[in-house]
Design an enzyme around this catalytic site. Structure first.
Site, PDB file in Angstrom:
ATOM      1  CE  LYS A 267      -2.324  -2.005   1.552  1.00  0.00           C
ATOM      2  NZ  LYS A 267      -1.052  -1.279   1.241  1.00  0.00           N
TER       3      LYS A 267
ATOM      4  CE1 TYR B 168       4.906  -4.074   3.641  1.00  0.00           C
ATOM      5  CE2 TYR B 168       3.205  -5.576   2.849  1.00  0.00           C
ATOM      6  CZ  TYR B 168       4.529  -5.180   2.896  1.00  0.00           C
ATOM      7  OH  TYR B 168       5.477  -5.886   2.199  1.00  0.00           O
TER       8      TYR B 168
ATOM      9  CG  HIS C   5       2.287   2.040   3.784  1.00  0.00           C
ATOM     10  ND1 HIS C   5       3.586   2.136   3.343  1.00  0.00           N
ATOM     11  CD2 HIS C   5       1.841   0.810   3.409  1.00  0.00           C
ATOM     12  CE1 HIS C   5       3.917   1.014   2.714  1.00  0.00           C
ATOM     13  NE2 HIS C   5       2.889   0.195   2.749  1.00  0.00           N
TER      14      HIS C   5
ATOM     15  NE  ARG D 287      -1.249  -7.862  -1.215  1.00  0.00           N
ATOM     16  CZ  ARG D 287      -0.593  -6.712  -1.043  1.00  0.00           C
ATOM     17  NH1 ARG D 287       0.732  -6.730  -0.934  1.00  0.00           N
ATOM     18  NH2 ARG D 287      -1.228  -5.560  -0.971  1.00  0.00           N
TER      19      ARG D 287
ATOM     20  CG  ASP E 196       0.932   1.651  -0.229  1.00  0.00           C
ATOM     21  OD1 ASP E 196      -0.293   1.807  -0.173  1.00  0.00           O
ATOM     22  OD2 ASP E 196       1.453   0.557  -0.517  1.00  0.00           O
TER      23      ASP E 196
ATOM     24  CD  GLU F   7       4.842   0.412   6.766  1.00  0.00           C
ATOM     25  OE1 GLU F   7       4.222   1.304   7.379  1.00  0.00           O
ATOM     26  OE2 GLU F   7       4.439  -0.764   6.683  1.00  0.00           O
TER      27      GLU F   7
END
Length: 368
Positions: free
Chosen positions: A73, A92, A94, A15, A268, A116
């Site tokens: 990520k 993101y 996490h 991505r 995740d 998130e």
């Protein structure tokens, strides 16, 4: 503002954080956009398309040297060297499952906004939803594949055939992941059961699926009973910003069928299965007590063309606001402010603080 788009380096992560169309919008707003050469190739987006949109193609260090870096990520350890106090990171994260990254962000003094934990006015998670939709649908696909004997599974066709019983699919959590996983499993002909803590959510699911799936309250006795019957278990549990609860404990595994499959989409956030560990697309599964575990931590990266456009549809409007106002954009939007995870050496996500016993403040405390 100078905005950097680095190439993702997580294993087989294809991505990219911004499409050429989104870059064009950022440039039109007056921003300078630096895209790492080759960043979009995995999603079928060429450097020439980014240049035509007004971007400059640069090295990794130059992309990371921007005022705001937009990623897909979380930064990996080799990227920690790029973290600094004057950087705004939008991606993101996490963090509840990433103590070393949490510490690196705090030590560097980086301001980080996590996709998130951004919320809409109605309490939903607009930047997590598109990837949860993808991961939920993929969970059934990969689970069906893992059930094949050649992949270590029982040798069961998910939907069966006339005269042969279909697979039993157990879905933990009736949110976005669980709903999408159930939809695909039901469409493939499996028998589906969804467990959730919210009776209202179970009522909604029963209505949406018109009684074609079974809904049950998520209690330990129900989980223990259902895992013994399940051929495929899909973990789709989410606590906003927090570590996932361990719903399937180590002692439950011997009760499960030999060759049954667990796909833990919650990996995740640490996973909702005690025996879950993060895996990669090039080595996605492992076996514990005869149960196949699939724990890929970036599932949507396997379908990057779909995932990139689905993600950017949601992140681009927020990126434009951050580019225009910087951290002040958070003061105008309480939901976006909830995305603030670290700020000038302070942890601003209390759920992460609870996970690691680290002192924290709320985003409101620092923004005020």
């Amino acid at each position: 503002m100078i905005i950097g788009i680095p190439k993702e380096i997580k294993t087989l992560e294809n991505r990219v954080a911004m499409t050429p169309g989104a870059v064009e919008s950022l440039v039109r707003q007056g921003n300078e956009v630096l895209v790492e050469a080759g960043a979009g190739v995995g999603s079928g987006l060429t450097d020439e398309e980014y240049v035509a949109a007004g971007a400059k193609m640069v090295s990794p260090a130059d992309a990371w040297g921007a005022e705001m870096v937009i990623k897909v990520k979380e930064p990996l350890e080799s990227e920690y060297k790029y973290l600094r106090s004057d950087l705004l990171l939008f991606t993101y994260l996490h963090l509840a499952a990433a103590e070393s990254l949490t510490n690196a962000l705090l030590e560097a003094g980086t301001t980080s906004v996590a996709y998130e934990t951004v919320e809409s006015a109605d309490g939903t998670l607009p930047l997590l939803t598109p990837m949860s939709e993808v991961a939920g649908r993929m969970a059934t696909q990969v689970g069906a594949h893992c059930l094949e004997k050649t992949q270590g599974g029982q040798g069961i066709l998910l939907g069966g055939v006339p005269g042969v019983y279909p697979a039993e699919v157990l879905v933990l959590g009736g949110g976005v992941v669980g709903t999408n996983a159930a939809r695909i499993a039901m469409g493939m002909g499996a028998r589906v059961t969804i467990l959730d803590l919210s009776h209202a959510r179970l009522q909604y699911l029963d209505d949406v699926f018109q009684g074609r799936i079974t809904t049950m309250m998520s209690t330990e006795p129900n989980i223990r009973d259902m895992v013994q019957k399940a051929d495929l278990v899909i973990g789709g549990v989410l606590l906003h910003g927090a570590k996932a609860p361990k719903l399937i404990t180590r002692d439950m595994l011997p009760l499960m069928k030999e060759g049954s499959v667990i796909v833990d989409v919650a990996v995740d956030q640490g996973g909702c299965v005690e025996t879950t560990k993060a895996t990669t697309h090039d080595n996605p599964t492992y076996v514990v007590d005869g149960v196949v575990h699939y724990g890929v931590a970036n599932m949507p990266g396997a379908v990057p063309r779909t995932s990139t456009f689905a993600l950017v549809n949601q992140t681009a409007p927020y990126a434009l606001r951050l580019a225009a106002k910087g951290i002040d954009a958070l003061k105008d939007d309480p939901g976006l402010a909830l995305g603030l995870n670290t700020y000038k050496g302070k942890l601003t996500c209390p759920a992460v603080g609870e996970a690691f016993c680290i002192g924290s403040v709320t985003p409101g405390d620092v923004l005020s």
